[in-house]
Design a protein around this motif. Structure first.
Motif, PDB file in Angstrom:
ATOM      1  N   TYR A 190       6.182 -18.362 -11.967  1.00  0.00           N
ATOM      2  CA  TYR A 190       7.278 -18.756 -12.852  1.00  0.00           C
ATOM      3  C   TYR A 190       8.615 -18.212 -12.350  1.00  0.00           C
ATOM      4  CZ  TYR A 190      10.217 -19.480 -16.878  1.00  0.00           C
ATOM      5  OH  TYR A 190      11.252 -19.869 -17.684  1.00  0.00           O
ATOM      6  N   GLU A 191       8.656 -16.943 -11.992  1.00  0.00           N
ATOM      7  CA  GLU A 191       9.912 -16.348 -11.520  1.00  0.00           C
ATOM      8  C   GLU A 191      10.411 -17.042 -10.253  1.00  0.00           C
ATOM      9  OE1 GLU A 191      11.752 -14.272 -13.015  1.00  0.00           O
ATOM     10  OE2 GLU A 191      10.554 -12.947 -14.286  1.00  0.00           O
ATOM     11  N   ALA A 192       9.494 -17.320  -9.309  1.00  0.00           N
ATOM     12  CA  ALA A 192       9.886 -17.946  -8.047  1.00  0.00           C
ATOM     13  C   ALA A 192      10.413 -19.366  -8.274  1.00  0.00           C
ATOM     14  CB  ALA A 192       8.701 -17.952  -7.078  1.00  0.00           C
ATOM     15  N   LEU A 193       9.695 -20.147  -9.073  1.00  0.00           N
ATOM     16  CA  LEU A 193      10.125 -21.519  -9.334  1.00  0.00           C
ATOM     17  C   LEU A 193      11.414 -21.549 -10.145  1.00  0.00           C
ATOM     18  CD1 LEU A 193       6.754 -23.339 -10.117  1.00  0.00           C
ATOM     19  CD2 LEU A 193       8.194 -23.591  -8.093  1.00  0.00           C
ATOM     20  N   ASN A 194      11.532 -20.641 -11.098  1.00  0.00           N
ATOM     21  CA  ASN A 194      12.745 -20.558 -11.898  1.00  0.00           C
ATOM     22  C   ASN A 194      13.962 -20.306 -11.010  1.00  0.00           C
ATOM     23  OD1 ASN A 194      13.837 -20.254 -14.802  1.00  0.00           O
ATOM     24  ND2 ASN A 194      14.621 -18.439 -13.776  1.00  0.00           N
ATOM     25  N   SER A 195      13.805 -19.392 -10.053  1.00  0.00           N
ATOM     26  CA  SER A 195      14.892 -19.087  -9.115  1.00  0.00           C
ATOM     27  C   SER A 195      15.205 -20.284  -8.215  1.00  0.00           C
ATOM     28  CB  SER A 195      14.505 -17.883  -8.250  1.00  0.00           C
ATOM     29  OG  SER A 195      15.387 -17.732  -7.168  1.00  0.00           O
ATOM     30  N   MET A 205      16.531 -26.652 -19.621  1.00  0.00           N
ATOM     31  CA  MET A 205      15.286 -26.995 -20.302  1.00  0.00           C
ATOM     32  C   MET A 205      14.265 -27.599 -19.341  1.00  0.00           C
ATOM     33  SD  MET A 205      13.881 -26.889 -23.383  1.00  0.00           S
ATOM     34  CE  MET A 205      15.160 -27.014 -24.632  1.00  0.00           C
ATOM     35  N   LEU A 206      14.714 -28.450 -18.444  1.00  0.00           N
ATOM     36  CA  LEU A 206      13.817 -29.063 -17.464  1.00  0.00           C
ATOM     37  C   LEU A 206      13.272 -28.012 -16.505  1.00  0.00           C
ATOM     38  CD1 LEU A 206      12.550 -31.612 -16.252  1.00  0.00           C
ATOM     39  CD2 LEU A 206      14.626 -31.893 -14.860  1.00  0.00           C
ATOM     40  N   LYS A 207      14.135 -27.088 -16.113  1.00  0.00           N
ATOM     41  CA  LYS A 207      13.721 -26.001 -15.218  1.00  0.00           C
ATOM     42  C   LYS A 207      12.622 -25.162 -15.848  1.00  0.00           C
ATOM     43  CE  LYS A 207      16.249 -22.333 -15.200  1.00  0.00           C
ATOM     44  NZ  LYS A 207      17.345 -21.343 -15.011  1.00  0.00           N
ATOM     45  N   GLN A 208      12.796 -24.769 -17.101  1.00  0.00           N
ATOM     46  CA  GLN A 208      11.798 -23.954 -17.790  1.00  0.00           C
ATOM     47  C   GLN A 208      10.501 -24.716 -18.013  1.00  0.00           C
ATOM     48  OE1 GLN A 208      13.922 -22.917 -21.328  1.00  0.00           O
ATOM     49  NE2 GLN A 208      15.223 -21.398 -20.316  1.00  0.00           N
ATOM     50  N   THR A 209      10.615 -26.007 -18.319  1.00  0.00           N
ATOM     51  CA  THR A 209       9.429 -26.825 -18.557  1.00  0.00           C
ATOM     52  C   THR A 209       8.583 -26.950 -17.296  1.00  0.00           C
ATOM     53  OG1 THR A 209      10.564 -28.097 -20.275  1.00  0.00           O
ATOM     54  CG2 THR A 209       8.624 -29.108 -19.266  1.00  0.00           C
ATOM     55  N   ILE A 210       9.209 -27.284 -16.183  1.00  0.00           N
ATOM     56  CA  ILE A 210       8.462 -27.471 -14.937  1.00  0.00           C
ATOM     57  C   ILE A 210       7.921 -26.140 -14.425  1.00  0.00           C
ATOM     58  CG2 ILE A 210       8.591 -28.230 -12.540  1.00  0.00           C
ATOM     59  CD1 ILE A 210      10.760 -30.205 -13.391  1.00  0.00           C
ATOM     60  N   ALA A 211       8.760 -25.108 -14.419  1.00  0.00           N
ATOM     61  CA  ALA A 211       8.332 -23.801 -13.912  1.00  0.00           C
ATOM     62  C   ALA A 211       7.211 -23.224 -14.772  1.00  0.00           C
ATOM     63  CB  ALA A 211       9.512 -22.839 -13.854  1.00  0.00           C
ATOM     64  N   GLY A 212       7.330 -23.325 -16.090  1.00  0.00           N
ATOM     65  CA  GLY A 212       6.292 -22.806 -16.986  1.00  0.00           C
ATOM     66  C   GLY A 212       5.000 -23.572 -16.850  1.00  0.00           C
ATOM     67  N   ALA A 214       3.959 -25.428 -14.278  1.00  0.00           N
ATOM     68  CA  ALA A 214       3.382 -25.206 -12.952  1.00  0.00           C
ATOM     69  C   ALA A 214       2.763 -23.811 -12.835  1.00  0.00           C
ATOM     70  CB  ALA A 214       4.459 -25.385 -11.883  1.00  0.00           C
ATOM     71  N   ALA A 215       3.380 -22.813 -13.466  1.00  0.00           N
ATOM     72  CA  ALA A 215       2.816 -21.457 -13.446  1.00  0.00           C
ATOM     73  C   ALA A 215       1.461 -21.438 -14.145  1.00  0.00           C
ATOM     74  CB  ALA A 215       3.777 -20.481 -14.134  1.00  0.00           C
ATOM     75  N   GLY A 216       1.355 -22.174 -15.248  1.00  0.00           N
ATOM     76  CA  GLY A 216       0.079 -22.255 -15.951  1.00  0.00           C
ATOM     77  C   GLY A 216      -1.001 -22.903 -15.107  1.00  0.00           C
ATOM     78  N   VAL A 217      -0.669 -24.007 -14.446  1.00  0.00           N
ATOM     79  CA  VAL A 217      -1.641 -24.698 -13.589  1.00  0.00           C
ATOM     80  C   VAL A 217      -2.074 -23.789 -12.439  1.00  0.00           C
ATOM     81  CG1 VAL A 217      -1.950 -26.627 -11.980  1.00  0.00           C
ATOM     82  CG2 VAL A 217      -0.818 -27.007 -14.177  1.00  0.00           C
ATOM     83  N   ALA A 218      -1.109 -23.103 -11.804  1.00  0.00           N
ATOM     84  CA  ALA A 218      -1.433 -22.218 -10.681  1.00  0.00           C
ATOM     85  C   ALA A 218      -2.361 -21.086 -11.111  1.00  0.00           C
ATOM     86  CB  ALA A 218      -0.139 -21.632 -10.091  1.00  0.00           C
ATOM     87  N   SER A 219      -2.201 -20.589 -12.343  1.00  0.00           N
ATOM     88  CA  SER A 219      -3.018 -19.466 -12.795  1.00  0.00           C
ATOM     89  C   SER A 219      -4.424 -19.892 -13.208  1.00  0.00           C
ATOM     90  CB  SER A 219      -2.330 -18.766 -13.976  1.00  0.00           C
ATOM     91  OG  SER A 219      -2.312 -19.593 -15.121  1.00  0.00           O
ATOM     92  N   LEU A 280       5.288 -22.635 -24.095  1.00  0.00           N
ATOM     93  CA  LEU A 280       5.316 -21.176 -24.210  1.00  0.00           C
ATOM     94  C   LEU A 280       6.596 -20.611 -23.593  1.00  0.00           C
ATOM     95  CD1 LEU A 280       2.328 -18.803 -23.483  1.00  0.00           C
ATOM     96  CD2 LEU A 280       4.619 -18.238 -22.714  1.00  0.00           C
ATOM     97  N   PHE A 281       6.917 -21.042 -22.375  1.00  0.00           N
ATOM     98  CA  PHE A 281       8.075 -20.464 -21.698  1.00  0.00           C
ATOM     99  C   PHE A 281       9.395 -20.959 -22.289  1.00  0.00           C
ATOM    100  CE2 PHE A 281       5.352 -18.929 -18.211  1.00  0.00           C
ATOM    101  CZ  PHE A 281       5.935 -17.681 -18.025  1.00  0.00           C
ATOM    102  N   VAL A 282       9.438 -22.224 -22.749  1.00  0.00           N
ATOM    103  CA  VAL A 282      10.664 -22.699 -23.396  1.00  0.00           C
ATOM    104  C   VAL A 282      10.938 -21.875 -24.649  1.00  0.00           C
ATOM    105  CG1 VAL A 282      11.692 -24.623 -24.666  1.00  0.00           C
ATOM    106  CG2 VAL A 282      10.613 -25.037 -22.447  1.00  0.00           C
TER     107      VAL A 282
END
Length: 292
Positions: A190-195, A205-212, A214-219, A280-282
């Motif tokens: 999440y931190e890496a994608l957010n950056s 909002m789009l940034k948080q949605t995609i990063a959050g 994608a972080a869930g899928v990766a985990s 969750l992240f939004v």
């Protein structure tokens, strides 16, 4: 390095967790039923709807609603406070995706937070699973034995009465393997994608949605077999258990159902994971911005 204890991450994590439960519980129920009854996604959905109607998708939701807030408060609270303690001039969501040293701290902080979260969540996951496999014996869902407890509260006190507090931690080992290292991967992704998206000027909002999401899928993508084993151990009979621990569950599940059983529920997990973690992240970020 900031030695001041921060409450903002606890409160924001609590709210973000509630957002995730509301979005994701129906598919979580389908995932648990697939893993225990060995059916596919569409059959699980159709049988649940046919025999139990819409309420069938929300069985066991009381425990997540009561515990997901504090459990995410633990994860994000420990995570945020560790970063405040270990990183100089740490600011939430300001870690660069090119800063490998900072991302290493993020991974460690997420892993520690995930460990404490797993301890808190295990009893709730156990009770949730027991409620989700209560099908009432309807039609093709019929099982050789049904759950003896009438609801989440009855299950909690019944397990403590019959098995002691230790009984609430059934399935903890595969759950910890599933959740602890992946919490580090989750926060780091999440931190890496957010950056990265910040650098690309993606809307907030789009940034948080995609990063959050994608972080869930990766985990999740690497640990589905442990989730299957966790679900099967927690759904096992207390009086006449089939499995004697995690390794025995792996072996007997493979013998009976083949390798494919360890990926049962994967489509439901993937369909559920992205929107749940995006929500969750939004929610988490919105509260964190307000508080800070």
């Amino acid at each position: 390095m900031d030695g001041t204890f921060k409450f903002a991450d606890f409160i924001a994590g609590w709210f973000g967790g509630l957002c995730g439960v509301v979005v994701g519980h129906p598919l979580d129920t389908i995932k648990v039923r697939q893993q225990n009854f060995g059916t596919n996604l569409f059959v699980a959905i159709s049988r649940t709807f046919r025999h139990e109607g819409p309420p069938g998708f929300f069985k066991g939701m009381l425990c997540p609603l009561l515990t997901i807030g504090p459990s995410n408060a633990i994860l994000f609270g420990v995570y945020g406070n560790l970063l405040h303690l270990t990183l100089d001039n740490y600011q939430p969501r300001k870690i660069s995706h090119t800063d490998c040293e900072a991302l290493r701290h993020v991974f460690v902080a997420g892993t520690v937070g995930g460990f404490f979260q797993a301890i808190f969540v295990c009893p709730a996951e156990l009770i949730k699973t027991l409620m989700q496999i209560r099908t009432g014996g309807g039609g093709s869902w019929r099982r050789h034995s049904e759950v003896a407890y009438s609801g989440s509260i009855d299950a909690f006190f019944g397990i403590v009465r019959d098995r002691g507090v230790r009984g609430l931690f059934r399935g903890f080992v595969p759950m910890a393997i599933r959740d602890v290292p992946t919490s580090g991967l989750y926060t780091m992704t999440y931190e890496a994608l957010n950056s990265y998206f910040e650098q690309c000027h993606v809307p907030l909002m789009l940034k948080q949605t995609i990063a959050g999401g994608a972080a869930g899928v990766a985990s999740w993508i690497f640990v589905i077999p442990f989730d299957v084993v966790k679900s099967r151990i927690q759904a096992d009979s207390y009086n006449h258990p089939v499995y004697n621990g995690m390794l025995d569950c792996f072996y007997k599940s493979y013998q009976k159902d083949g390798l494919g059983i360890f990926f049962k529920g994967a489509p439901a997990i993937m369909l559920r994971t992205f929107p749940v973690n995006a929500a969750l992240f939004v929610g988490y970020e919105a509260v964190l911005r307000h508080l800070e």
